[in-house]
Design a protein around this motif. Structure first.
Motif, PDB file in Angstrom:
ATOM      1  N   ARG A 159     -12.581 -21.240   1.059  1.00 31.72           N
ATOM      2  CA  ARG A 159     -12.134 -21.112  -0.336  1.00 31.72           C
ATOM      3  C   ARG A 159     -10.843 -20.331  -0.508  1.00 31.72           C
ATOM      4  O   ARG A 159     -10.101 -20.582  -1.450  1.00 31.72           O
ATOM      5  CB  ARG A 159     -13.230 -20.443  -1.158  1.00 31.72           C
ATOM      6  N   VAL A 160     -10.576 -19.353   0.389  1.00 30.82           N
ATOM      7  CA  VAL A 160      -9.427 -18.477   0.180  1.00 30.82           C
ATOM      8  C   VAL A 160      -8.365 -18.617   1.268  1.00 30.82           C
ATOM      9  O   VAL A 160      -7.202 -18.860   0.973  1.00 30.82           O
ATOM     10  CB  VAL A 160      -9.880 -16.990   0.105  1.00 30.82           C
ATOM     11  N   ALA A 161      -8.757 -18.481   2.531  1.00 27.59           N
ATOM     12  CA  ALA A 161      -7.769 -18.394   3.617  1.00 27.59           C
ATOM     13  C   ALA A 161      -7.060 -19.718   3.906  1.00 27.59           C
ATOM     14  O   ALA A 161      -5.830 -19.763   3.944  1.00 27.59           O
ATOM     15  CB  ALA A 161      -8.431 -17.860   4.883  1.00 27.59           C
ATOM     16  N   LEU A 162      -7.803 -20.801   4.131  1.00 28.04           N
ATOM     17  CA  LEU A 162      -7.172 -22.078   4.488  1.00 28.04           C
ATOM     18  C   LEU A 162      -6.198 -22.588   3.418  1.00 28.04           C
ATOM     19  O   LEU A 162      -5.121 -23.075   3.769  1.00 28.04           O
ATOM     20  CB  LEU A 162      -8.227 -23.139   4.820  1.00 28.04           C
ATOM     21  N   PRO A 163      -6.538 -22.487   2.115  1.00 26.21           N
ATOM     22  CA  PRO A 163      -5.567 -22.949   1.106  1.00 26.21           C
ATOM     23  C   PRO A 163      -4.266 -22.140   1.093  1.00 26.21           C
ATOM     24  O   PRO A 163      -3.263 -22.599   0.570  1.00 26.21           O
ATOM     25  CB  PRO A 163      -6.319 -22.769  -0.217  1.00 26.21           C
ATOM     26  N   ARG A 164      -4.260 -20.941   1.710  1.00 22.65           N
ATOM     27  CA  ARG A 164      -3.053 -20.115   1.735  1.00 22.65           C
ATOM     28  C   ARG A 164      -2.082 -20.518   2.838  1.00 22.65           C
ATOM     29  O   ARG A 164      -0.977 -19.985   2.912  1.00 22.65           O
ATOM     30  CB  ARG A 164      -3.427 -18.639   1.927  1.00 22.65           C
ATOM     31  N   ILE A 165      -2.477 -21.451   3.706  1.00 17.85           N
ATOM     32  CA  ILE A 165      -1.589 -21.899   4.787  1.00 17.85           C
ATOM     33  C   ILE A 165      -0.460 -22.729   4.174  1.00 17.85           C
ATOM     34  O   ILE A 165      -0.701 -23.608   3.342  1.00 17.85           O
ATOM     35  CB  ILE A 165      -2.358 -22.736   5.834  1.00 17.85           C
TER      36      ILE A 165
ATOM     37  N   ARG B 112      -2.434 -29.550   4.825  1.00 16.05           N
ATOM     38  CA  ARG B 112      -2.882 -30.912   4.493  1.00 16.05           C
ATOM     39  C   ARG B 112      -4.250 -31.214   5.086  1.00 16.05           C
ATOM     40  O   ARG B 112      -4.589 -32.361   5.278  1.00 16.05           O
ATOM     41  CB  ARG B 112      -1.867 -31.922   5.012  1.00 16.05           C
ATOM     42  N   GLY B 113      -4.993 -30.201   5.440  1.00 13.20           N
ATOM     43  CA  GLY B 113      -6.301 -30.418   6.040  1.00 13.20           C
ATOM     44  C   GLY B 113      -6.275 -30.083   7.526  1.00 13.20           C
ATOM     45  O   GLY B 113      -5.217 -29.867   8.113  1.00 13.20           O
ATOM     46  N   ILE B 114      -7.463 -30.031   8.116  1.00 15.93           N
ATOM     47  CA  ILE B 114      -7.573 -29.684   9.532  1.00 15.93           C
ATOM     48  C   ILE B 114      -7.976 -30.917  10.335  1.00 15.93           C
ATOM     49  O   ILE B 114      -8.580 -31.841   9.799  1.00 15.93           O
ATOM     50  CB  ILE B 114      -8.596 -28.534   9.740  1.00 15.93           C
ATOM     51  N   ASP B 115      -7.614 -30.930  11.613  1.00 17.69           N
ATOM     52  CA  ASP B 115      -7.955 -32.064  12.479  1.00 17.69           C
ATOM     53  C   ASP B 115      -9.471 -32.198  12.606  1.00 17.69           C
ATOM     54  O   ASP B 115     -10.193 -31.214  12.560  1.00 17.69           O
ATOM     55  CB  ASP B 115      -7.351 -31.890  13.877  1.00 17.69           C
TER      56      ASP B 115
ATOM     57  N   LYS C 110      -8.647 -33.512   7.547  1.00 18.27           N
ATOM     58  CA  LYS C 110      -7.525 -34.364   7.127  1.00 18.27           C
ATOM     59  C   LYS C 110      -7.984 -35.759   6.739  1.00 18.27           C
ATOM     60  O   LYS C 110      -7.851 -36.185   5.617  1.00 18.27           O
ATOM     61  CB  LYS C 110      -6.531 -34.511   8.287  1.00 18.27           C
ATOM     62  N   ASN C 111      -8.509 -36.467   7.730  1.00 15.81           N
ATOM     63  CA  ASN C 111      -8.919 -37.855   7.491  1.00 15.81           C
ATOM     64  C   ASN C 111     -10.425 -37.905   7.337  1.00 15.81           C
ATOM     65  O   ASN C 111     -11.139 -38.295   8.247  1.00 15.81           O
ATOM     66  CB  ASN C 111      -8.446 -38.758   8.637  1.00 15.81           C
ATOM     67  N   ALA C 112     -10.899 -37.460   6.185  1.00 16.88           N
ATOM     68  CA  ALA C 112     -12.342 -37.406   5.935  1.00 16.88           C
ATOM     69  C   ALA C 112     -12.918 -38.816   6.078  1.00 16.88           C
ATOM     70  O   ALA C 112     -12.544 -39.725   5.344  1.00 16.88           O
ATOM     71  CB  ALA C 112     -12.630 -36.852   4.552  1.00 16.88           C
ATOM     72  N   LYS C 113     -13.808 -38.959   7.061  1.00 25.59           N
ATOM     73  CA  LYS C 113     -14.420 -40.276   7.303  1.00 25.59           C
ATOM     74  C   LYS C 113     -15.412 -40.567   6.194  1.00 25.59           C
ATOM     75  O   LYS C 113     -16.310 -39.795   5.938  1.00 25.59           O
ATOM     76  CB  LYS C 113     -15.142 -40.266   8.651  1.00 25.59           C
TER      77      LYS C 113
END
Length: 185
Positions: free
Chosen positions: A108-114, A118-121, A180-183
């Motif tokens: 919720r907090v850390a990843l959106p601050r990157i 555009r998402g993670i592998d 990233k590419n949500a299946k």
């Protein structure tokens, strides 16, 4: 009500039924669980400067809310000026409440601050576990940017009880990891 209870409740009330239906399990005991999260920093720089380990331990302890420990080399490697039992990294293993609390803060907090996120592998290890590499520790709001001497990266490993990558991926996707590419199934 604390936030840790909410993620655990979300798992029991929403994620378990979704995964049970998706993989047609006969029992809720077959549904994979998130067993632990291991946060690890490899610090090869520490062979030259011993203070880096102390700083990294303090930062990782602040980020995770649990005391970090130093990891030590297992053998001598002369090319890297490395001696046996020299501190070369820092790690924390999170379980139960602290694990859910850390996961929620990460998603919720850390990843959106990157920057330019555009998402993670979505590459898992073949046994349903996932390792996320982060280049900068400053994405965590607990870290005071003014006190940073060196930008350090880290690996965050999500260890699940899933038997296959598909099951592990589905579990982590339901927990809210932004792949990233949500299946779509």
């Amino acid at each position: 009500m604390s936030t840790t209870a909410t993620l655990k409740q979300v798992y029991k009330e929403r994620i378990v039924p979704v995964l049970k239906k998706e993989f047609s399990y006969s029992s809720v005991m077959q549904v994979p669980v998130l067993e632990k999260i291991v946060v690890n920093q490899g610090l090869g720089l520490a062979t030259a400067d011993k203070k880096i380990i102390d700083v990294a331990i303090d930062e990782l302890t602040t980020i995770t809310g649990q005391k970090a420990v130093a990891t030590y080399s297992k053998k001598d490697i002369s090319n890297f000026k490395l001696r046996r039992k020299m501190p070369i990294g820092v790690m924390v293993t999170l379980r139960h409440e602290k694990m859910y609390e850390f996961l929620e803060r990460l998603v919720r907090v850390a990843l959106p601050r990157i920057r330019d996120f555009r998402g993670i592998d979505s590459k898992l290890d073949g046994r349903g576990n996932y390792t996320l590499g982060i280049q900068e520790q400053i994405i965590f709001p607990e870290i005071n940017i003014d006190n940073i001497t060196k930008i350090l990266g880290m690996n965050i490993t999500f260890v699940t009880s899933a038997k296959t990558d598909e099951e592990g991926y589905a579990l982590l996707r339901e927990f809210g990891l932004p792949f990233k590419n949500a299946k779509k199934n």
